[in-house]
Design a protein around this motif. Structure first.
Motif, PDB file in Angstrom:
ATOM      1  N   PRO A  16       1.019  -1.152  -0.089  1.00  0.00           N
ATOM      2  CA  PRO A  16       0.036  -0.159   0.024  1.00  0.00           C
ATOM      3  C   PRO A  16       0.757   1.392  -0.150  1.00  0.00           C
ATOM      4  N   LEU A  17       0.485   2.226  -0.612  1.00  0.00           N
ATOM      5  CA  LEU A  17       0.928   3.605  -0.392  1.00  0.00           C
ATOM      6  C   LEU A  17       0.501   4.114   1.033  1.00  0.00           C
ATOM      7  N   ARG A  18       1.507   4.375   1.980  1.00  0.00           N
ATOM      8  CA  ARG A  18       1.149   4.850   3.403  1.00  0.00           C
ATOM      9  C   ARG A  18       1.545   6.321   3.345  1.00  0.00           C
ATOM     10  N   MET A  19       0.382   7.222   3.750  1.00  0.00           N
ATOM     11  CA  MET A  19       0.685   8.273   3.991  1.00  0.00           C
ATOM     12  C   MET A  19       0.483   8.748   5.514  1.00  0.00           C
ATOM     13  N   LEU A  20       1.213   9.978   5.873  1.00  0.00           N
ATOM     14  CA  LEU A  20       1.147  10.306   7.251  1.00  0.00           C
ATOM     15  C   LEU A  20       0.520  11.682   7.091  1.00  0.00           C
ATOM     16  N   VAL A  21      -0.832  12.225   7.714  1.00  0.00           N
ATOM     17  CA  VAL A  21      -1.346  13.412   7.785  1.00  0.00           C
ATOM     18  C   VAL A  21      -1.393  14.105   9.036  1.00  0.00           C
ATOM     19  N   PRO A  22      -1.679  15.291   8.968  1.00  0.00           N
ATOM     20  CA  PRO A  22      -1.956  15.911  10.331  1.00  0.00           C
ATOM     21  C   PRO A  22      -3.304  15.590  10.880  1.00  0.00           C
ATOM     22  N   THR A  23      -3.362  15.287  12.095  1.00  0.00           N
ATOM     23  CA  THR A  23      -4.566  14.949  12.701  1.00  0.00           C
ATOM     24  C   THR A  23      -5.778  15.999  12.466  1.00  0.00           C
ATOM     25  N   GLN A  24      -5.404  17.136  12.319  1.00  0.00           N
ATOM     26  CA  GLN A  24      -6.327  18.331  12.231  1.00  0.00           C
ATOM     27  C   GLN A  24      -7.134  18.143  10.780  1.00  0.00           C
ATOM     28  N   LYS A  62      -1.866  11.105  11.819  1.00  0.00           N
ATOM     29  CA  LYS A  62      -2.388   9.777  11.600  1.00  0.00           C
ATOM     30  C   LYS A  62      -2.032   9.288  10.377  1.00  0.00           C
ATOM     31  N   SER A  63      -2.158   7.899   9.921  1.00  0.00           N
ATOM     32  CA  SER A  63      -1.678   7.287   8.989  1.00  0.00           C
ATOM     33  C   SER A  63      -2.829   6.927   8.117  1.00  0.00           C
ATOM     34  N   ILE A  64      -2.642   6.870   6.695  1.00  0.00           N
ATOM     35  CA  ILE A  64      -3.659   6.365   5.470  1.00  0.00           C
ATOM     36  C   ILE A  64      -2.746   5.515   4.863  1.00  0.00           C
ATOM     37  N   SER A  65      -3.775   4.333   4.854  1.00  0.00           N
ATOM     38  CA  SER A  65      -3.178   3.301   3.797  1.00  0.00           C
ATOM     39  C   SER A  65      -3.905   3.331   2.662  1.00  0.00           C
ATOM     40  N   ILE A  66      -3.538   3.332   1.343  1.00  0.00           N
ATOM     41  CA  ILE A  66      -4.116   3.388   0.074  1.00  0.00           C
ATOM     42  C   ILE A  66      -3.695   2.005  -0.686  1.00  0.00           C
TER      43      ILE A  66
END
Length: 564
Positions: free
Chosen positions: A171-179, A216-220
């Motif tokens: 997966p493409l794993r992204m890290l995004v600001p919780t806000q 938070k992380s996001i998996s695509i």
């Protein structure tokens, strides 16, 4: 179900070019065309016209033996690694015996309803469908029951929730600001559902993990194009939200990747990373090794630049990561035939997302893959062997690596022991100037596999070996002196076969005397899989020798009883 994804477009293609193409092929002019760099989303009046467009424009996909069935009810269970059935709907590729059977299936299954879900069906290429893994449905609609399925990859046009590429398991794993998580998800999940639909991806926002964390992380999960399209949409959503909330700081793209892949992304002397920076116009940094733990083997790749520049960099970064991932997968596939009972399960030395493999024996009871959602301990390999008495292995590592293995205040070696279930001790140095130290590992085969694998991985992570150099270590195991001849074989035949089979160097020193337990050492030198294969084969030889000895003793006792 009438939105199509058009991939592999030239950067010079315009909306007018696409509409002209549809007109020439006697397809209705699309109501809406959303054109991006290299791909587009096209709306057709209804599903029938969408399928007609796929069949007409996908070239070699037309009239193959393989179909993609979409919009499968989430409660329909499939015995296949990597198939998503925990989302709104699932996608599976089906192989028929002939093209004629596939054509009949399209006619019968297109629009077929199952549990209030209407199937979407389209052809995919015989050439693009993936390899040998197959699965069977436990429950399915008439016309599809019992048909083999396999993970596939299609090019050009594909229907909603597009087919999976060969690398979809990474997966493409992204890290995004919780806000920004709320904006990404949207009211009642509408925004993230739209991202999923438009990019044909499975997108998991891990908002409940790490409560209180700033990111938070996001998996695509999707094809490489689908992942890139979803990444662009998420970045765009964050930038708009930042603008609306008066956030002035630049929002970088952050990609998470397992540490074992990072060296191959960076390249020798950082050349790969420098090239990506120059070609994309971005600044790329990678988080420190000090942030890693045995439970968190990921590093953060931070890309700074404009939206288009970040997206261009993402494509190249993920291409390098997928190449490294596929090489790891090929290595494991090669070794499963050498180690009986080898299954992927819980060892953190390979890249995330590697699919579960059936054991070499191909038994029906092989464990199923974990859910496609990412596990921090990633993918992993465990020898599924019956654990008898604990085994003792003596592993020799460079003296300068001892500190890294122990960790600050002994934290790393404690975590390693807890993770593997093995006892791990470092023997006292015999003299101040020794170049190697002995690590004594005690535990069953599964624990040995995990502990040794992580030690090999740690030495690579800490750069005790160069990027192109394999980690090769010397390992000693003890065998009964009576079985040493079995390991060597007549004229050295067995030990030579062991070396040819495993690629490890195997030596039984002839000048050694048995210890107090009447045991002698066997020396094994090689990379991790070579060493593991040799260890297992040698222990198998010893086990067979013991069984034969016991039978002889029982036979002798029986003859003695009868003589009386």
């Amino acid at each position: 179900m009438n939105k199509l994804y058009v991939g592999n477009l030239s950067p010079s293609v315009t909306v007018e070019d696409l509409k002209q193409l549809f007109g020439e092929r006697k397809l209705p002019v699309a109501e809406e065309v959303l054109l991006k760099s290299g791909y587009a989303f096209v709306d057709f009046p209804d599903q029938n016209w969408a399928i007609k467009a796929i069949e007409t424009l996908s070239g070699k996909v037309h009239m193959s033996r393989k179909l993609q069935i979409r919009n499968i009810p989430p409660d329909l269970q499939w015995e296949v690694s990597g198939l998503n059935t925990d989302t709104d709907t699932a996608v599976v590729n089906v192989t028929y015996s002939t093209k004629e059977e596939a054509k009949v299936a399209v006619e019968k299954l297109a629009g077929h309803r199952c549990d209030d879900y209407a199937f979407g069906v389209s052809y995919i290429s015989d050439m693009d469908a993936a390899g040998p893994q197959t699965a069977r449905s436990k429950r399915g609609p008439r016309g599809s029951r019992g048909q083999d399925t396999e993970a596939g990859h299609s090019t050009g046009l594909a229907g909603p929730s597009a087919s999976r590429s060969k690398t979809m398991d990474l997966p493409l794993r992204m890290l995004v600001p919780t806000q920004f998580v709320g904006a990404i998800i949207g009211k009642e999940g509408l925004t993230i559902k739209n991202v999923t639909k438009l990019t044909q991806s499975k997108v998991d926002v891990h908002r409940k993990e790490n409560a209180g964390a700033a990111e938070k992380s996001i998996s695509i999960h999707s094809t490489s194009e689908g992942c890139s399209a979803a990444c662009r949409m998420i970045l765009d959503i964050m930038q708009k939200e930042a603008s609306d909330t008066k956030v002035t700081e630049e929002i970088p793209l952050k990609i998470l990747a397992h540490n074992n892949l990072i060296g191959r992304l960076i390249g020798k002397e950082g050349r790969n990373l420098k090239r990506i920076e120059e070609e994309s116009g971005t600044k790329i940094t990678i988080s420190s090794l000090q942030d890693l733990t045995i439970y968190n083997p990921e590093r953060t790749i931070t890309v700074q630049g404009g939206l288009d520049a970040c997206c261009k960099a993402e494509v190249e970064i993920m291409r390098k990561l997928r190449e490294a991932y596929e090489n790891d997968l090929a290595t494991i596939n090669q070794q499963t035939s050498l180690i009986p009972g080898l299954n992927l399960s819980a060892l953190g030395i390979f890249s995330p997302g590697l699919p579960m493999l059936r054991s070499a024996s191909g038994t029906q009871g092989a464990p199923k893959a974990p859910a496609p959602s990412y596990s921090p301990l990633l993918v992993n390999s465990v020898l599924c062997l019956q654990a008898a008495d604990p085994e003792v292995v003596y592993l020799f590592i460079p003296t300068q690596a001892v500190g890294a293995l122990i960790g600050k205040k002994g934290q790393h070696i404690k975590q390693l022991a807890q993770f593997s279930g093995a006892s791990i001790k470092i023997a006292t140095a015999e003299s101040p100037d020794v170049t190697e130290r002995m690590v004594i590992i005690t535990g069953p085969p599964e624990a040995q596999f995990k502990a040794q694998g992580r030690i090999f991985g740690k030495l690579k992570e800490e750069n005790f070996f160069s990027a192109k150099e394999e980690v090769k270590l010397e390992t000693h195991i003890k065998v009964p002196s009576s079985a040493a001849g079995r390991v060597i074989g007549k004229g050295g035949k067995t030990v030579n076969e062991l070396q040819n089979l495993t690629s490890a160097e195997v030596i039984v020193p002839r000048d050694q005397s048995p210890d107090e337990n009447d045991e002698v050492f066997v020396k094994i030198t090689g990379h991790f899989f070579a060493s593991q294969t040799a260890q297992r084969k040698i222990r198998e030889i010893v086990h067979q020798a013991k069984q034969q000895e016991q039978k002889q003793q029982q036979g002798g006792a029986l003859r003695s009883h009868h003589s009386k």
